[in-house]
Design a protein around this motif. Sequence first.
Motif, PDB file in Angstrom:
ATOM      1  N   THR A 155       0.839  -1.203   0.000  1.00 12.49           N
ATOM      2  CA  THR A 155       0.000   0.000   0.000  1.00 12.49           C
ATOM      3  C   THR A 155       0.871   1.249   0.000  1.00 12.49           C
ATOM      4  O   THR A 155       1.814   1.360   0.783  1.00 12.49           O
ATOM      5  N   ARG A 156       0.553   2.186  -0.875  1.00 17.55           N
ATOM      6  CA  ARG A 156       1.334   3.415  -0.997  1.00 17.55           C
ATOM      7  C   ARG A 156       0.550   4.671  -0.635  1.00 17.55           C
ATOM      8  O   ARG A 156       1.136   5.696  -0.316  1.00 17.55           O
ATOM      9  N   ALA A 157      -0.773   4.597  -0.725  1.00 19.93           N
ATOM     10  CA  ALA A 157      -1.575   5.781  -0.387  1.00 19.93           C
ATOM     11  C   ALA A 157      -2.992   5.355  -0.064  1.00 19.93           C
ATOM     12  O   ALA A 157      -3.537   4.417  -0.665  1.00 19.93           O
ATOM     13  N   ARG A 407      -7.618   1.161  -6.417  1.00 20.95           N
ATOM     14  CA  ARG A 407      -9.066   1.230  -6.207  1.00 20.95           C
ATOM     15  C   ARG A 407      -9.515   2.672  -5.961  1.00 20.95           C
ATOM     16  O   ARG A 407      -8.869   3.419  -5.217  1.00 20.95           O
ATOM     17  N   VAL A 408     -10.641   3.031  -6.552  1.00 22.69           N
ATOM     18  CA  VAL A 408     -11.425   4.194  -6.142  1.00 22.69           C
ATOM     19  C   VAL A 408     -12.816   3.653  -5.846  1.00 22.69           C
ATOM     20  O   VAL A 408     -13.542   3.248  -6.759  1.00 22.69           O
ATOM     21  N   ILE A 418     -13.278   6.273  -1.155  1.00 22.70           N
ATOM     22  CA  ILE A 418     -12.038   5.730  -0.593  1.00 22.70           C
ATOM     23  C   ILE A 418     -11.086   5.423  -1.745  1.00 22.70           C
ATOM     24  O   ILE A 418     -11.449   4.692  -2.670  1.00 22.70           O
ATOM     25  N   VAL A 419      -9.888   5.954  -1.668  1.00 17.84           N
ATOM     26  CA  VAL A 419      -8.863   5.691  -2.683  1.00 17.84           C
ATOM     27  C   VAL A 419      -7.758   4.856  -2.048  1.00 17.84           C
ATOM     28  O   VAL A 419      -7.254   5.195  -0.971  1.00 17.84           O
ATOM     29  N   ARG A 420      -7.401   3.769  -2.711  1.00 16.13           N
ATOM     30  CA  ARG A 420      -6.275   2.942  -2.287  1.00 16.13           C
ATOM     31  C   ARG A 420      -5.334   2.790  -3.474  1.00 16.13           C
ATOM     32  O   ARG A 420      -5.731   2.353  -4.555  1.00 16.13           O
TER      33      ARG A 420
END
Length: 446
Positions: A155-157, A407-408, A418-420
């Motif tokens: 995970t980066r953000a 993901r958005v 939620i943004v991943r």
Amino acid sequence: MRWRRILLAVVLLLVAVVTGGLLYARPLLLTGTGYAAHNACAVRFVAERGPDAPDADLPPNPLVPYLRTSVATDEQSATTSVLGLLFRQTAYYTAGSGCTLADERPAAGSATATTAPAATSLPIEAAAPSADVQRALDDAFGVGLPTDQVTRLGTRAMVVVQHGRIVAERYAPGFTPQTRQLGWSMGKSVTALMAGRLAQQGKLALTDDHLRPEWTDGRAQITVEQLLRMTSGVQWDETYDLGTPITRMLYLEPDMARYAASLPSAHAPGSYQQYSSGTTNVLCSVLHQRTGLGAELGERLLFDDLGIGSALWEPDAAGHLVCSSYLWATPRDWATIGQFALQKGQWKGEQLLPADWMARTTTAVPVTGEEDGYAAHWWVNARADGSLLVPGLPRDAYWASGHDGQRVIVIPSADLVIVRMGFSPAADDLGVERWGPALTAALSAR
């Protein structure tokens, strides 16, 4: 002498075997060098992650140890070959357009995004996130797991938006709110938004057919909606493997839409759903044709109106956006795209999409096929039969999904986005089924 003739025959046989093997493996090897060259160019010049980062985003593959990549800072390009000798491919960076694989440097386009600004079009809430939200973010980043598992998760953000405000965000070391990240197939969902923009302007309709000049057979009946729903019936294989259409399109074809459109039909239009990056690029070619726009298509149709300054959509060698795969933006700007979808295309008091566009494109319809929970360039939680894809998420949730764990996620009933973002080729579980419901529950009472 006889032994010399035998030796010569053996040498010739070995040469023939090696040559034949290389020719057979050529598509796969060019896929590897093309992927690595584009990655090195984009990480260095689009994401601006520094000279030590270009090899960081190569997925595990037996070919990787044999790849040799060089980045030319002055020429703003990256070249990769096998062992420094074979199957060389070069990606060229153009300011405002990003990196393109080509035999020679492409002509500069007219797109204007050049830097990732610190600002965001979404306001940021000053209050600290609640303990429940913090725990959900910990889960998303693998806090408490062994280091190797955290790296595997990748995970980066994470950016969380509720009621139009950024209420929580977190970034991995080496990444900031200003770092552009690649959305991969999340660009497909953004393509659906651009199509909606043209529909609102009266330049496109879901029922439009005869979309490509070379489609003079049954493919002429393919409609815009069938392209959006991946039910065009055009032959495709999304498997990243030796000689498949997806790898050939991305790493061997200068005009990706033309190649995808050249393939024959495997099913009658509308009868079978099959995920296809080629289909998205064909749809994108229709948007180019209807507007007359080139690499600036995304900016003119969407990003300028939304105040998104970091978005950079890379074109192929023919100058057409690779809408299936190559949209870069900061996580905050990805969140803005999600918020625009959540608001059903309304932005600053102006309706930029048809009022029913989001409802229609995020509703699955009964169709035979290969995809579970796919609507019209969006993944949806409510299947056509009413069952839920992710039981822990609200029924109305839908999302853009991209390779390596992008993901958005949009949850209208919680007014939540939620943004991943990350690099997760080896991750078995991104944890969406845990932290998605946890964030929804933590914020639903607000």
